[in-house]
Design a protein around this motif. Structure first.
Motif, PDB file in Angstrom:
ATOM      1  N   ALA A  30       0.844  -1.210   0.000  1.00 27.12           N
ATOM      2  CA  ALA A  30       0.000   0.000   0.000  1.00 27.12           C
ATOM      3  C   ALA A  30       0.870   1.247   0.000  1.00 27.12           C
ATOM      4  O   ALA A  30       0.622   2.218  -0.746  1.00 27.12           O
ATOM      5  CB  ALA A  30      -0.901  -0.017   1.233  1.00 27.12           C
ATOM      6  N   ALA A  31       1.938   1.225   0.800  1.00 30.54           N
ATOM      7  CA  ALA A  31       2.807   2.401   0.909  1.00 30.54           C
ATOM      8  C   ALA A  31       3.518   2.669  -0.404  1.00 30.54           C
ATOM      9  O   ALA A  31       3.597   3.812  -0.866  1.00 30.54           O
ATOM     10  CB  ALA A  31       3.816   2.168   2.025  1.00 30.54           C
ATOM     11  N   ILE A  32       4.022   1.552  -1.039  1.00 35.83           N
ATOM     12  CA  ILE A  32       4.738   1.750  -2.305  1.00 35.83           C
ATOM     13  C   ILE A  32       3.781   2.292  -3.372  1.00 35.83           C
ATOM     14  O   ILE A  32       4.116   3.216  -4.123  1.00 35.83           O
ATOM     15  CB  ILE A  32       5.406   0.428  -2.759  1.00 35.83           C
ATOM     16  N   LEU A  33       2.547   1.766  -3.379  1.00 33.49           N
ATOM     17  CA  LEU A  33       1.553   2.275  -4.348  1.00 33.49           C
ATOM     18  C   LEU A  33       1.314   3.769  -4.127  1.00 33.49           C
ATOM     19  O   LEU A  33       1.229   4.562  -5.072  1.00 33.49           O
ATOM     20  CB  LEU A  33       0.239   1.516  -4.189  1.00 33.49           C
ATOM     21  N   VAL A  38       1.970   9.384  -5.847  1.00 32.52           N
ATOM     22  CA  VAL A  38       2.437  10.763  -5.624  1.00 32.52           C
ATOM     23  C   VAL A  38       3.372  11.158  -6.755  1.00 32.52           C
ATOM     24  O   VAL A  38       3.288  12.246  -7.299  1.00 32.52           O
ATOM     25  CB  VAL A  38       3.144  10.862  -4.252  1.00 32.52           C
ATOM     26  N   ARG A  39       4.253  10.158  -7.139  1.00 36.31           N
ATOM     27  CA  ARG A  39       5.226  10.467  -8.211  1.00 36.31           C
ATOM     28  C   ARG A  39       4.488  10.719  -9.519  1.00 36.31           C
ATOM     29  O   ARG A  39       4.777  11.664 -10.259  1.00 36.31           O
ATOM     30  CB  ARG A  39       6.198   9.293  -8.364  1.00 36.31           C
ATOM     31  N   LEU A  40       3.419   9.887  -9.787  1.00 34.56           N
ATOM     32  CA  LEU A  40       2.705   9.989 -11.063  1.00 34.56           C
ATOM     33  C   LEU A  40       1.887  11.266 -11.137  1.00 34.56           C
ATOM     34  O   LEU A  40       1.956  12.014 -12.105  1.00 34.56           O
ATOM     35  CB  LEU A  40       1.780   8.767 -11.179  1.00 34.56           C
ATOM     36  N   ALA A  44       6.519  14.055  -8.014  1.00 35.85           N
ATOM     37  CA  ALA A  44       7.716  13.914  -7.175  1.00 35.85           C
ATOM     38  C   ALA A  44       8.873  13.396  -8.007  1.00 35.85           C
ATOM     39  O   ALA A  44       8.652  12.677  -8.979  1.00 35.85           O
ATOM     40  CB  ALA A  44       7.430  12.962  -6.027  1.00 35.85           C
ATOM     41  N   SER A  45      10.118  13.745  -7.607  1.00 36.19           N
ATOM     42  CA  SER A  45      11.288  13.340  -8.402  1.00 36.19           C
ATOM     43  C   SER A  45      11.565  11.839  -8.235  1.00 36.19           C
ATOM     44  O   SER A  45      11.139  11.213  -7.249  1.00 36.19           O
ATOM     45  CB  SER A  45      12.505  14.128  -7.928  1.00 36.19           C
ATOM     46  N   ILE A  53      10.784   4.558  -1.115  1.00 33.85           N
ATOM     47  CA  ILE A  53      10.509   3.108  -1.149  1.00 33.85           C
ATOM     48  C   ILE A  53      11.519   2.365  -0.269  1.00 33.85           C
ATOM     49  O   ILE A  53      11.145   1.483   0.526  1.00 33.85           O
ATOM     50  CB  ILE A  53      10.527   2.579  -2.604  1.00 33.85           C
ATOM     51  N   VAL A  54      12.816   2.743  -0.362  1.00 35.58           N
ATOM     52  CA  VAL A  54      13.846   2.084   0.474  1.00 35.58           C
ATOM     53  C   VAL A  54      13.501   2.273   1.954  1.00 35.58           C
ATOM     54  O   VAL A  54      13.553   1.334   2.763  1.00 35.58           O
ATOM     55  CB  VAL A  54      15.252   2.624   0.146  1.00 35.58           C
ATOM     56  N   ALA A  55      13.076   3.528   2.322  1.00 31.53           N
ATOM     57  CA  ALA A  55      12.734   3.805   3.715  1.00 31.53           C
ATOM     58  C   ALA A  55      11.569   2.937   4.173  1.00 31.53           C
ATOM     59  O   ALA A  55      11.563   2.399   5.278  1.00 31.53           O
ATOM     60  CB  ALA A  55      12.383   5.292   3.859  1.00 31.53           C
ATOM     61  N   LEU A  56      10.589   2.771   3.246  1.00 29.19           N
ATOM     62  CA  LEU A  56       9.414   1.952   3.610  1.00 29.19           C
ATOM     63  C   LEU A  56       9.809   0.497   3.865  1.00 29.19           C
ATOM     64  O   LEU A  56       9.320  -0.133   4.803  1.00 29.19           O
ATOM     65  CB  LEU A  56       8.389   2.005   2.465  1.00 29.19           C
TER      66      LEU A  56
END
Ligand code: ADP
Length: 425
Positions: A30-33, A38-40, A44-45, A53-56
């Motif tokens: 869910a978090a990665i989605l 947000v990026r799409l 976001a860069s 994603i790495v942090a998640l």
């Protein structure tokens, strides 16, 4: 190849990491989605998205377990516990073939395995063990283990019903501080029977050797004393002494034969033996005895090959013993018939060799025992015929090694028939 400890550690860490990620998979997905969305849509860069994603993933790895996850982990740990930990005392007792009884500190039965119930009848909780085993040695054993902090104790116990059995019983505590004790029974009856047989055998053999030895010693003394100058007595006594040494030699030969056979009871004999030829050779070798006892040996052999797998010398010894007995004990019948035939009467195809005499026969009650060592129907008759009492037990041993068996039929006043049944392969 054996795994090193570093490899094992790495494998375990990888498994743990994968497990954590799997447990938190929905939250992570869910978090990665969300980050991708947000990026799409939010612009976001790429760098920011990757870092998020790495942090998640890291959060998913170190996040504390939820109660459900903990329960799952515990369940899987339970599955991974050693099979020994999951084994119940009852199952363990059931797997033991010998009787086993578990009792508590108060002396009452907690559990008895099936072997114990078969051996001693119903033993249900909470029966007091002291009530079940009233023999003084068992009472002392149980009291000693209950009072002695569980140090293992042993005792011999004889159960007389429904038939006599001798047990070596060990009483000990089950682990430390469980408050449980165990009685383990080991059936010693067979070992005792073999010990007794061995002792009887040694006593019999010694007695058989001692008798002629005592006779020789007596005659030596007489020859050196009162009969010193009596040439007639000397000749007569020397003849007796020679007979006695002959008797001792025969006994020692038979004892050695038995011991050799016992050392290799399961050796499978291998070459083809022509029974017709072997029996003919036996008849030839006993022609002087037959002539001396006035017995005529008749033959009744079936046509065709009569062959078995075996050891020719041993089979020669079998027929020699049987024919010799027939000539000696069946002497009064005046004839002996040696017959050979193929048969399927017992179900399986066999070759039967029968030695039939027409002497006095053997009383029914002796028939099952004549193959026992040193068993004779009449000791004096056997001694008079230079018997050792070991002939038929040697026959039985040899036949067992050949997968064959001996059957004996006899009718008082009509004679006896000893039949060897060889299986035909
Ligand atoms: P033994 O050396 O005394 O002949 P065996 O083991 O050959 O010993 O035989 C045991 C006993 O069986 C003999 O002592 C004898 O009493 C009895 N027996 C064996 N064969 C015959 C037979 N054909 N007729 C009558 N009795 C026999």
């Amino acid at each position: 190849m054996a795994e090193t400890s570093t490899q094992t550690r790495t494998r375990r860490t990888a498994k743990l990491t994968a497990g954590r990620l799997y447990q938190n998979r929905w939250m992570l997905a869910a978090a990665i989605l969300a980050v991708l969305a947000v990026r799409l849509f939010g612009g976001a860069s790429g760098g920011f998205t990757a870092a998020t994603i790495v942090a998640l993933v890291l959060v998913a790895l170190i996040a504390p377990r939820t109660p459900a996850a903990r329960r799952m982990a515990e369940a899987s740990a339970r599955v991974e516990r050693s099979p020994l930990d999951r084994l119940s005392g009852e199952k363990l007792a059931a797997a033991v073939a010998e009787p086993l009884i578990i009792f508590g500190r108060d002396g009452t039965v907690v559990h008895a395995n099936e072997a114990a119930e078969t051996a001693f009848g119903a033993i249900r909780p909470p029966l007091p063990v002291l009530l079940k085993f009233r023999a003084p040695e068992m009472q002392a054993l149980i009291e000693a283990v209950l009072g002695g902090e569980g140090t293992a104790q042993t005792a011999d116990y004889v159960e007389r019903v429904p038939f006599e059995r001798v047990y070596r019983v060990t009483a000990s505590a089950v682990g430390r501080g469980t408050g449980l004790f165990v009685l383990a029974f080991k059936d010693q009856s067979e070992a005792r029977r073999i010990d007794r047989m061995r002792a009887d055998f040694i006593a019999n053999a010694s007695h058989e050797l001692r008798t002629p030895l005592a006779s020789i010693a007596g005659f030596v003394e007489t020859l050196r004393g009162p009969a010193r100058n009596d040439p007639n007595a000397r000749d007569q006594f020397l003849q007796i002494m020679q007979n006695q040494t002959g008797r001792m030699a025969r006994l020692i030969d038979d004892l050695l034969s038995l011991s050799r056979l016992e050392m290799k009871p399961y050796l499978k004999p291998g070459v083809r033996v022509d029974l017709r030829q072997t029996v003919e050779a036996v008849i030839d070798s006993l022609a002087p005895l037959a002539a001396g006892t006035g017995v005529v040996i008749e033959r009744d052999f079936a046509e065709g090959p009569l062959e078995v797998h075996g050891d020719r010398d041993e089979l020669f010894q079998v027929f020699q013993n049987l024919l010799e007995n027939a000539c000696k004990y069946g002497q009064s019948g005046g004839r002996v018939v040696m017959s050979m035939r193929r048969s399927t009467e017992g179900g399986e195809p066999e070759i039967e060799v029968t030695v039939r005499d027409f002497g006095p026969g053997i009383p029914d009650e002796h028939i099952p025992r004549v193959t026992e060592r040193f068993y004779r129907v009449d000791v004096e008759t056997s001694r008079a015929h230079k018997g050792t009492g070991l002939g038929l037990s040697i026959v039985k041993h040899i036949l067992t090694r050949h997968g064959a068996r001996l059957s004996i039929r006899s009718k008082l006043g009509e004679g006896s028939a000893f039949t060897v049944h060889f299986p035909v392969a």
